[in-house]
Write a protein that holds these residues in place. Structure first.
Motif, PDB file in Angstrom:
ATOM      1  N   VAL A  84     -12.600  -3.435   2.264  1.00 52.12           N
ATOM      2  CA  VAL A  84     -13.050  -2.083   1.944  1.00 52.12           C
ATOM      3  C   VAL A  84     -11.886  -1.095   1.958  1.00 52.12           C
ATOM      4  N   ARG A  85     -10.793  -1.499   2.574  1.00 48.56           N
ATOM      5  CA  ARG A  85      -9.570  -0.699   2.566  1.00 48.56           C
ATOM      6  C   ARG A  85      -8.392  -1.662   2.469  1.00 48.56           C
ATOM      7  N   SER A  86      -7.410  -1.319   1.639  1.00 50.58           N
ATOM      8  CA  SER A  86      -6.205  -2.129   1.502  1.00 50.58           C
ATOM      9  C   SER A  86      -5.023  -1.201   1.266  1.00 50.58           C
ATOM     10  N   GLY A  87      -3.843  -1.719   1.506  1.00 47.97           N
ATOM     11  CA  GLY A  87      -2.640  -0.942   1.255  1.00 47.97           C
ATOM     12  C   GLY A  87      -1.421  -1.804   1.455  1.00 47.97           C
ATOM     13  N   THR A  88      -0.260  -1.205   1.313  1.00 45.57           N
ATOM     14  CA  THR A  88       0.984  -1.934   1.494  1.00 45.57           C
ATOM     15  C   THR A  88       1.757  -1.362   2.670  1.00 45.57           C
ATOM     16  N   VAL A  89       2.558  -2.214   3.281  1.00 45.12           N
ATOM     17  CA  VAL A  89       3.408  -1.821   4.393  1.00 45.12           C
ATOM     18  C   VAL A  89       4.626  -2.729   4.373  1.00 45.12           C
ATOM     19  N   THR A  90       5.732  -2.248   4.900  1.00 44.97           N
ATOM     20  CA  THR A  90       6.965  -3.021   4.910  1.00 44.97           C
ATOM     21  C   THR A  90       7.333  -3.426   6.329  1.00 44.97           C
ATOM     22  N   ALA A  91       7.556  -4.714   6.515  1.00 46.11           N
ATOM     23  CA  ALA A  91       8.105  -5.213   7.774  1.00 46.11           C
ATOM     24  C   ALA A  91       9.618  -5.070   7.684  1.00 46.11           C
ATOM     25  N   ARG A  92      10.135  -4.050   8.325  1.00 50.53           N
ATOM     26  CA  ARG A  92      11.544  -3.700   8.162  1.00 50.53           C
ATOM     27  C   ARG A  92      12.440  -4.542   9.064  1.00 50.53           C
ATOM     28  N   ALA A  93      13.521  -4.998   8.501  1.00 49.26           N
ATOM     29  CA  ALA A  93      14.504  -5.728   9.297  1.00 49.26           C
ATOM     30  C   ALA A  93      15.020  -4.857  10.439  1.00 49.26           C
ATOM     31  N   ALA A  94      15.153  -3.551  10.166  1.00 48.74           N
ATOM     32  CA  ALA A  94      15.652  -2.626  11.179  1.00 48.74           C
ATOM     33  C   ALA A  94      14.691  -2.463  12.342  1.00 48.74           C
ATOM     34  N   ARG A  95      13.431  -2.871  12.152  1.00 52.61           N
ATOM     35  CA  ARG A  95      12.434  -2.832  13.223  1.00 52.61           C
ATOM     36  C   ARG A  95      12.037  -4.244  13.636  1.00 52.61           C
ATOM     37  N   ASP A  96      12.982  -5.158  13.541  1.00 49.86           N
ATOM     38  CA  ASP A  96      12.764  -6.544  13.964  1.00 49.86           C
ATOM     39  C   ASP A  96      11.628  -7.199  13.185  1.00 49.86           C
ATOM     40  N   PHE A  97      11.455  -6.797  11.922  1.00 48.69           N
ATOM     41  CA  PHE A  97      10.443  -7.337  11.018  1.00 48.69           C
ATOM     42  C   PHE A  97       9.011  -7.070  11.484  1.00 48.69           C
ATOM     43  N   THR A  98       8.832  -6.103  12.366  1.00 47.46           N
ATOM     44  CA  THR A  98       7.484  -5.695  12.745  1.00 47.46           C
ATOM     45  C   THR A  98       6.973  -4.669  11.746  1.00 47.46           C
ATOM     46  N   ALA A  99       5.646  -4.584  11.642  1.00 44.65           N
ATOM     47  CA  ALA A  99       5.029  -3.643  10.713  1.00 44.65           C
ATOM     48  C   ALA A  99       3.805  -3.018  11.361  1.00 44.65           C
TER      49      ALA A  99
END
Length: 558
Positions: A84-99
């Motif tokens: 019912v809800r979707s979106g995109t997010v980036t797992a940033r290398a600068a944040r230890d690949f956390t998202a």
């Protein structure tokens, strides 16, 4: 005890605000599509009436991968249902690949499922969370947890939480990780069950803290609990170092471990990367994690920070052990009016938030707080047990502990409290908080962690007026003094009649808090072992407070 707490718990195992800001490297590569895994599961946190924070880590298959990783997130109303809800997010290398993503646009008081997809088709595990309710609410059920020493045992309590039929949220009151190395706190247990910490040394750097968080989140029981419900978290001391305060910690030596503010900033950066908590607001110090949550017309949860924003240094003896020469100066330092835990700004916020909740007609204000608030005098075990039984108990202890226990009892007789790291080390600050409760016209439920023990306490101000009820949750794994002295919980309760109604210094587990318009009920849930599987669970005690009897003590039931 007034003796060194860390040394005490090491022995038990053998027998059983800075102004620094988060510094994130700039992203230098576009989001990549290399194959990844979701080795650390998923988590949700900080629920709102229209959504929650969703978290994961996109683990690169190739450890040398440097680019960011694009993910798509989805929220559905049922398991296997259409998003019912979707979106995109980036797992940033600068944040230890956390998202992390703030998923919004959902309905209040509803349970949802969520997951993440990678560009290569890899799908994460599916988690669930419940949005905060709005309007009339019949009940709220929360699990209260703290103190999960990875080396200290298996996370059986989290397995039990993951299997709960009804659960609105998990309140984590701190010590999600511990900073000690492989030969430190928990080493003996780790050797017995093969549960060694990573990295093997005491953690100090950003890479160290990230690795320790990653290890905890690889635990299958930890992942199951995170997937079961949204967590509402605050840190305690071990997310940085033992017995920390604004400008240092008992377990930090600048000569060998560097600048305190640098270590603290590294620890906090890793915490915000790896935990399902909203990131700091622009313009606010990252230590300002105090925030509130409203559960419809039933309750307001007020989460406070007691470690890094304003805490004064703990009272301590000049040497390794407390001697009679330390009594007077320690008591004088403890009594100083300027000693702080919350600080004026946070105290004013607590009062305002509680007063607003009371004015709205909500029967419950709940304070999520790190350390025990009750007045706790140390037990005089020699008097309580009698000379014969006391001598028998002493004979079971190592020589150094016989000496330390004798010194502790002498200090208790001189008026020193059971501990100085809790609110008992800051009595003037505690009275200021109690006065704020009174001005807000609230008799709150105080939730406490840190002590590795379960508590039910009637809290009184200096005049003897009942001001709040306190439920302390025991540890997920971390040992307590009960591992060394099994009867000490009952002796603490006996030494503090009127304030301490129940103290279990042995059992490990969590507290189940159930709120209804009439009652606040706390069940102290224990697991039979943290050393192996399978395990069984039991209810060690059940207490409740009455919404319409603010001047009545806790009622023991069941």
């Amino acid at each position: 005890m007034t003796i060194n707490r860390r040394e005490a718990l090491k022995t038990a195992l053998k027998l059983a605000g800075s102004s620094a800001t988060l510094v994130l490297p700039a992203v230098t590569q576009a989001a990549g599509t290399a194959k990844i895994g979701f080795d650390h599961g998923v988590a949700s946190g900080d629920p709102a009436v229209d959504g929650a924070i969703l978290w994961t880590r996109a683990t690169p298959v190739e450890p040398t991968q440097a680019g960011d990783i694009a993910l798509t997130w989805h929220v559905a109303e049922t398991a296997g249902g259409k998003a019912v809800r979707s979106g995109t997010v980036t797992a940033r290398a600068a944040r230890d690949f956390t998202a992390k993503v703030d998923a919004t646009g959902l309905q209040p008081g509803r349970e949802y499922r969520y997951w993440f997809d990678a560009a290569d088709g890899t799908r994460s595990p599916v988690g669930r969370f419940r949005t905060l309710p709005k309007g009339k609410v019949a009940d709220v059920v929360m699990a209260v947890v703290s103190c999960q020493l990875y080396a200290g045992g298996l996370f059986n309590a989290y397995d039990a939480i993951a299997k709960l039929d009804r659960l609105d949220a998990v309140l984590h009151l701190g010590d999600y990780i511990y900073e000690y190395g492989v030969d430190g706190y928990g080493a003996d247990i780790a050797k017995k069950i093969g549960r060694f910490v990573e990295p093997r040394h005491e953690i100090v750097s950003l890479a160290d803290y990230r690795m320790r968080h990653a290890q905890v989140k690889r635990d299958v029981d930890m992942q199951a609990a995170h997937a079961r419900a949204a967590f509402i978290c605050v840190w305690d001391d071990h997310e940085v170092a033992n017995d920390d305060w604004m400008h240092g910690a008992e377990n930090h030596d600048p000569k060998t471990e560097g600048d305190w503010d640098a270590r603290k900033a590294a620890a906090m950066q890793a915490y915000f990367e790896w935990m399902p908590i909203r990131d700091p607001k622009p313009g606010q110090p990252w230590a300002a994690i105090n925030r509130s949550f409203d559960f419809g017309d039933l309750a307001t949860l007020v989460m406070v920070e007691t470690r890094l924003l304003a805490r004064s240094e703990q009272v301590a003896s000049k040497g390794e052990a407390i001697t009679p020469a330390d009594y007077a100066p320690m008591l004088a330092e403890r009594a100083r009016d300027d000693r702080e835990l919350l600080g004026p700004a946070q105290l004013a916020w607590v009062e305002k938030t509680m007063a607003t909740s009371v004015a709205a007609g909500k029967p419950w204000q709940v304070l999520g707080n790190q350390v025990v608030m009750a007045k706790v005098a140390g037990p005089d075990m020699e008097r309580q047990l009698g000379p014969v039984k006391f001598a028998e108990t002493m004979a079971t202890l190592p020589a150094i502990w016989r000496e330390r226990l004798t010194a502790s009892i002498a200090s208790y007789r001189a008026g020193l409290p059971f501990g100085f790291d809790s609110w008992d080390g800051y009595p003037a600050a505690r009275e200021r908080l109690y006065a704020a409760f009174k001005r807000a016209k609230s008799r709150p439920i105080v939730l406490s962690g840190d002590s590795h023990a379960a508590w039910a306490n009637d809290l009184h101000d200096a005049s003897g007026r009942l001001v709040a009820a306190e439920f302390g949750c025991t540890a997920i794994t971390s040992p307590s003094y009960g591992s060394l002295l099994p009867g000490i919980g009952a002796q603490i309760a006996d030494a503090n009649k009127g304030e301490v109604r129940f103290c279990d210094q042995v059992g490990k587990g969590f507290t189940m808090l159930t709120l209804t318009p009439e009652y606040a009920t706390a069940d102290s849930i224990t697991v039979s072992t943290v050393m192996a599987k399978p395990y069984t669970q039991a209810t060690a005690a059940r207490f409740r407070a009455h919404a319409d009897r603010p001047s009545a003590p806790l009622e023991k039931i069941g």
